[in-house]
Structures are given as C-alpha cells and as structure tokens.
Design an enzyme around this catalytic site. Sequence first.
Site, short mmCIF file in Angstrom:
data_model
loop_
_atom_site.label_atom_id
_atom_site.label_comp_id
_atom_site.label_asym_id
_atom_site.label_seq_id
_atom_site.Cartn_x
_atom_site.Cartn_y
_atom_site.Cartn_z
N ASN A 86 31.65 28.80 41.87
CA ASN A 86 32.94 29.16 41.08
C ASN A 86 33.91 29.56 42.35
OD1 ASN A 86 34.52 29.27 38.83
ND2 ASN A 86 34.53 31.53 39.20
N SER A 118 31.89 46.11 35.43
CA SER A 118 33.25 45.91 34.73
C SER A 118 33.36 46.74 33.31
CB SER A 118 32.75 44.31 33.92
OG SER A 118 33.63 44.10 33.22
N TYR A 140 27.76 38.79 28.88
CA TYR A 140 28.31 39.08 30.14
C TYR A 140 28.34 40.21 30.23
CZ TYR A 140 31.72 40.22 33.52
OH TYR A 140 32.35 40.72 34.86
N LYS A 170 26.01 43.21 33.05
CA LYS A 170 26.71 43.88 33.84
C LYS A 170 25.96 45.49 33.62
CE LYS A 170 29.16 41.70 36.42
NZ LYS A 170 28.76 41.67 37.96
N ASN A 230 41.20 45.16 34.87
CA ASN A 230 41.65 43.89 34.94
C ASN A 230 42.35 43.36 36.36
OD1 ASN A 230 41.29 44.28 32.06
ND2 ASN A 230 42.07 42.39 31.54
N ARG A 289 46.21 46.05 28.40
CA ARG A 289 45.20 46.16 29.37
C ARG A 289 45.63 47.22 30.67
NH1 ARG A 289 43.11 44.40 25.57
NH2 ARG A 289 41.87 42.81 25.27
N PRO A 323 38.83 35.54 19.15
CA PRO A 323 37.62 36.18 18.65
C PRO A 323 36.99 37.21 19.96
CG PRO A 323 37.47 33.97 18.18
CD PRO A 323 38.76 34.14 19.07
P1 NAD Z 1 34.64 34.65 41.26
O1 NAD Z 1 33.92 33.87 40.17
O2 NAD Z 1 36.05 34.37 41.67
O3 NAD Z 1 33.63 35.22 42.32
C1 NAD Z 1 32.30 35.35 42.10
C2 NAD Z 1 31.66 34.37 43.48
O4 NAD Z 1 30.28 34.68 43.32
C3 NAD Z 1 32.20 33.15 43.48
O5 NAD Z 1 32.60 32.65 44.71
C4 NAD Z 1 30.81 32.21 43.06
O6 NAD Z 1 30.59 30.79 43.76
C5 NAD Z 1 29.76 33.26 43.72
N1 NAD Z 1 28.47 33.06 42.86
C6 NAD Z 1 28.16 33.12 41.68
N2 NAD Z 1 27.09 32.77 41.48
C7 NAD Z 1 26.32 32.88 42.69
C8 NAD Z 1 24.89 32.80 43.05
N3 NAD Z 1 23.92 32.76 42.05
N4 NAD Z 1 24.74 32.66 44.21
C9 NAD Z 1 25.95 32.96 45.29
N5 NAD Z 1 26.93 33.03 45.00
C10 NAD Z 1 27.33 33.00 43.53
O7 NAD Z 1 35.12 36.20 40.17
P2 NAD Z 1 35.63 37.47 40.78
O8 NAD Z 1 36.61 37.92 39.66
O9 NAD Z 1 35.76 37.43 42.19
O10 NAD Z 1 34.47 38.65 40.36
C11 NAD Z 1 33.61 39.08 41.22
C12 NAD Z 1 32.83 40.32 40.60
O11 NAD Z 1 33.67 41.15 39.90
C13 NAD Z 1 31.77 39.44 39.56
O12 NAD Z 1 30.52 40.15 39.71
C14 NAD Z 1 32.54 39.97 38.42
O13 NAD Z 1 31.50 40.02 37.08
C15 NAD Z 1 33.20 41.16 38.73
N6 NAD Z 1 34.28 41.50 37.90
C16 NAD Z 1 35.31 40.80 37.69
C17 NAD Z 1 36.66 40.99 36.83
C18 NAD Z 1 37.60 40.12 36.84
O14 NAD Z 1 38.53 40.08 36.02
N7 NAD Z 1 37.86 39.16 37.84
C19 NAD Z 1 36.42 42.17 36.46
C20 NAD Z 1 35.29 42.97 36.29
C21 NAD Z 1 34.51 42.70 37.02
C1 WQD Z 2 43.79 39.99 28.73
C2 WQD Z 2 44.87 40.12 27.57
C3 WQD Z 2 44.33 38.62 25.75
C4 WQD Z 2 44.81 34.88 27.79
C5 WQD Z 2 38.50 39.94 30.68
C6 WQD Z 2 37.05 40.38 30.48
C7 WQD Z 2 36.54 41.57 31.23
C8 WQD Z 2 37.04 41.73 32.70
C9 WQD Z 2 38.46 41.38 32.88
C10 WQD Z 2 35.26 40.60 33.87
C11 WQD Z 2 44.14 40.30 26.27
C12 WQD Z 2 45.81 38.43 26.23
C13 WQD Z 2 44.68 36.15 27.39
C14 WQD Z 2 45.97 34.16 27.35
C15 WQD Z 2 46.69 35.96 25.80
N1 WQD Z 2 36.38 40.51 33.44
N2 WQD Z 2 45.67 36.72 26.55
N3 WQD Z 2 46.56 34.59 26.26
O1 WQD Z 2 40.05 39.86 28.05
O2 WQD Z 2 41.15 41.86 28.85
O3 WQD Z 2 39.17 40.85 30.16
O4 WQD Z 2 38.58 39.76 32.25
O5 WQD Z 2 34.56 41.61 33.90
O6 WQD Z 2 35.20 41.76 31.09
O7 WQD Z 2 36.78 40.26 29.26
O8 WQD Z 2 41.21 39.60 30.20
O9 WQD Z 2 43.16 38.34 30.93
O10 WQD Z 2 41.40 37.34 29.40
O11 WQD Z 2 42.98 38.92 28.67
O12 WQD Z 2 47.48 36.51 25.09
O13 WQD Z 2 45.91 32.83 27.38
O14 WQD Z 2 45.71 38.84 27.66
O15 WQD Z 2 44.23 38.71 24.30
O16 WQD Z 2 44.95 41.00 25.39
P1 WQD Z 2 40.49 40.65 28.92
P2 WQD Z 2 42.47 38.46 29.67
#
Ligand code: NAD
Ligand code: WQD
Length: 340
Positions: free
Chosen positions: A37, A127, A151, A155, A181, A233, A295
């Site tokens: 990704n 998360s 998901y 975590k 977020n 958020r 949903p």
């Molecule tokens: P991202 O997808 O941009 O980064 C994840 C990276 O991990 C990618 O580069 C992907 O290629 C790599 N990856 C996935 N599976 C792999 C594997 N099996 N082996 C090696 N590499 C692998 O996502 P992000 O937003 O940077 O998220 C990073 C971490 O933070 C994740 O663990 C995610 O669950 C957590 N997180 C993200 C958010 C968010 O909203 N972005 C919120 C809370 C927690």
């Molecule tokens: C934010 C707000 C939507 C898209 C997700 C994961 C959470 C964490 C962070 C990894 C909400 C609204 C969204 C759109 C919209 N990730 N929205 N139109 O759902 O809070 O959190 O990312 O751990 O686990 O669930 O983030 O950015 O999708 O949504 O109105 O096209 O924006 O309804 O209120 P979310 P989001």
Amino acid sequence: MPETVLVTGGAGFIGSHTCVELLAHGYEVIVVDNHVNSSPHALERIAKTAGRPLTAAYRVDVRDRAALAQVFASHQVDAVIHFAAHKAVGESVALPVEYYDTNVGGTCALLSVMREHGVHRLVFSSSCSVYGDAQTMPLTELSPVAPTNPYAHTKLMCERILEDVCDHLVEMKVLALRYFNPVGAHPGGLLGEDPRGVPDNVMPYVAQVAVGRREVLSVFGDDYPTPDGTGVRDYIHVMDVAEGHRVAVEHLDDRTGMRVFNLGTGTGTSVLQLVAAFGEASGRPVPYRIVDRRPGDVAELVADPSAVAAAWDWTTTRDLDAMCRDAWRFQERNPHGYAR
Ligand code: NAD
Ligand code: WQD
C-alpha cells in the site's frame, strides 16, 4: 553511537513522516516494507525531505520470518516501530483473514524475530478504533474497548499479545500508541498521503475534490447528535504523530512492560468544519452534498491526550489550519500522488 530504529511500513503515510522525523534527530533508520500500500518513490522523498539517506530499505513482507531475520542479522537494531498493517475498516469486513494474517500474523512474526536477535524495544501502531462506539467523550486509555470491525479487532488483539509477551519476557519495553485521525503532510510538500483508488478517509477525499480529481465530497450524514449534525473526529497532524513516535522511542527505557497511550489533540472537528477549514486554507471552496450515514460510523471520537502529556511532557502543536494547509500543499504539488 546514534541509535538504529527499524521501521516496518516505513514507506506508508505515517511511517514515511516518522522516518523523516527520526532522520532529522540523528537516528539511523532502516525501512522494511512490501509496498502493498505504498510507493517505493516515498523512500527517495524521505531522504530528500530529511536531507539524509536511510541506512537501508528492504522490500520484505513482515510475515516472512526468514527474510526479516536476515535484516536483523545485518544490522544492530536498537528499537522497532511497527506500522506495517492493513488499515481500511470496510475492506477488513470483506477480507478478514487477510487482515488477521497481516496485522496479527505480521506482529507475531516480528516479535519472534526480535526475540531471536535480542531486540526488546518496540513502539506499536494501535488505533482509536479499538474504542468502538463509545458513549462518553473524551476517551481516556481506561475507557472501555469494544471493537466493531475486524480491523479494530486485529489492533486490540495485537495489544493483548504484546501485554502477554511483556508479562512473560520481563526485559521487553513496549509502547502502543492509539492514534485518532492522522491527516496533513510534511510542510516541505514532497511527502503526504497517497491512497490507492478512491480515498476512504475524509481528508484525502476533500483534497482530491479541491484539486479537481473528484467532483464533490459526499458528507455521510447530518443527523448525528453533534453541533452541526455531521461526524466529529479528533484530527491530528501527521507530523505530530511522527514527533510522538520519536518522543516515544526516547521514552522506551522509562520502564519495562507494556504501556498504552492515546495520540490525539483533544479537539473535535465536524466534517463541515473540516470542509470550511480546507476551503479557507486552499482558497478553493470544496463542493459537498449530504448523503446517508456510512454504515459503522459513530457520531464522535475525541481523545483525552493528558496521559501522554503527563508521561512525556509533550503535546501536539499543529492546528487544523496547518493540517489543511500542508495537506493542500502536497495535493497541489502532487495532484496524482507519487506515481506521476
Ligand atoms: P499505510 O497503508 O500508508 O502504511 C502501511 C505500510 O505498511 C504501507 O507502506 C504498506 O505497504 C506496508 N505493509 C502492509 N502490509 C505489510 C506487510 N505484510 N509487510 C511489510 N509491509 C507491509 O497506513 P498508515 O496510515 O501509514 O498506517 C500506519 C499504521 O498506523 C497502521 O498500522 C495503521 O493500522 C495504523 N493507524 C493508522 C491510522 C490512520 O488513520 N492512518 C489511524 C490509526 C492507526
Ligand atoms: C471521518 C469523518 C465520516 C469520508 C478511520 C478508521 C479509524 C482510523 C482513522 C485507522 C466521519 C466522514 C468520511 C467521506 C465523510 N484508522 N466522511 N465523507 O472513519 O473516523 O476513522 O480512520 O486506525 O480506525 O475507522 O475516518 O476519515 O473515514 O471519516 O463525510 O468521504 O468523515 O463519516 O465522520 P474514521 P474517516
């Protein structure tokens, strides 16, 4: 001797920004990523943004224990930050096995290789989704956890595994950070969020509308019990998340065992407030239309960030305007992300 930090998922959104923060603070940084990704171009941009190269980068799947062991055998690793995971809530409902395999299986593989190589210091990406549909805001680390999708379950399951490992191996030092977020981008304009396909998350969607890649933002519901009816958020600048990881590494030795912290700002922002702030920061009003609720969405998710502030004497510093400005700079300069 500078410390060497191995960053799994280091080419991804949060990982790439964290690599820049670590390099800027003198760490040696090794990336392990299978690029499922992310673009390998992110690695060049990390070096360009930081003005220093990564020590090494490996195209390795964290579930591949043999390949991972080779990486550990080639370097003296002092600490690991484990970002590599799948992160899309909707996709996790369709592909639960893939999510458990990568997120839980990948964490177990990493832990066993760390143990074989005598590495005991780990920062883990958790998360806010572990809290589920919580009733009382803001959320503290002691708020009840109740994941509502595969998901979020992966975590929480990883957190539980890490707790058990720390109970068993007394030398382990683990910090699990529950991010709210993360949005925005590095202010240099080279690094940012580059989702594949249609963005799931609101900020990259808004940015793609502003740059003309998409026509209109669908706002998922305006009948939530929030001030303007749209979802609230706790958006946190990705550079604050990155800084939080660097500070976490500095605090790994505070004590052994497992600790969990929220990474948020404590400020709630509605979808309509975000749209207005982005229009202001970019100078391009973002067209939107109200549609049905998505949903699985909840009305509000806001962190109580006081535990981390007390433990590390550290707080986030970047506001919503900076998040929008920096996200827009990256989007404007890279309308099609890293690829083109
Ligand atoms: P991202 O997808 O941009 O980064 C994840 C990276 O991990 C990618 O580069 C992907 O290629 C790599 N990856 C996935 N599976 C792999 C594997 N099996 N082996 C090696 N590499 C692998 O996502 P992000 O937003 O940077 O998220 C990073 C971490 O933070 C994740 O663990 C995610 O669950 C957590 N997180 C993200 C958010 C968010 O909203 N972005 C919120 C809370 C927690
Ligand atoms: C934010 C707000 C939507 C898209 C997700 C994961 C959470 C964490 C962070 C990894 C909400 C609204 C969204 C759109 C919209 N990730 N929205 N139109 O759902 O809070 O959190 O990312 O751990 O686990 O669930 O983030 O950015 O999708 O949504 O109105 O096209 O924006 O309804 O209120 P979310 P989001």
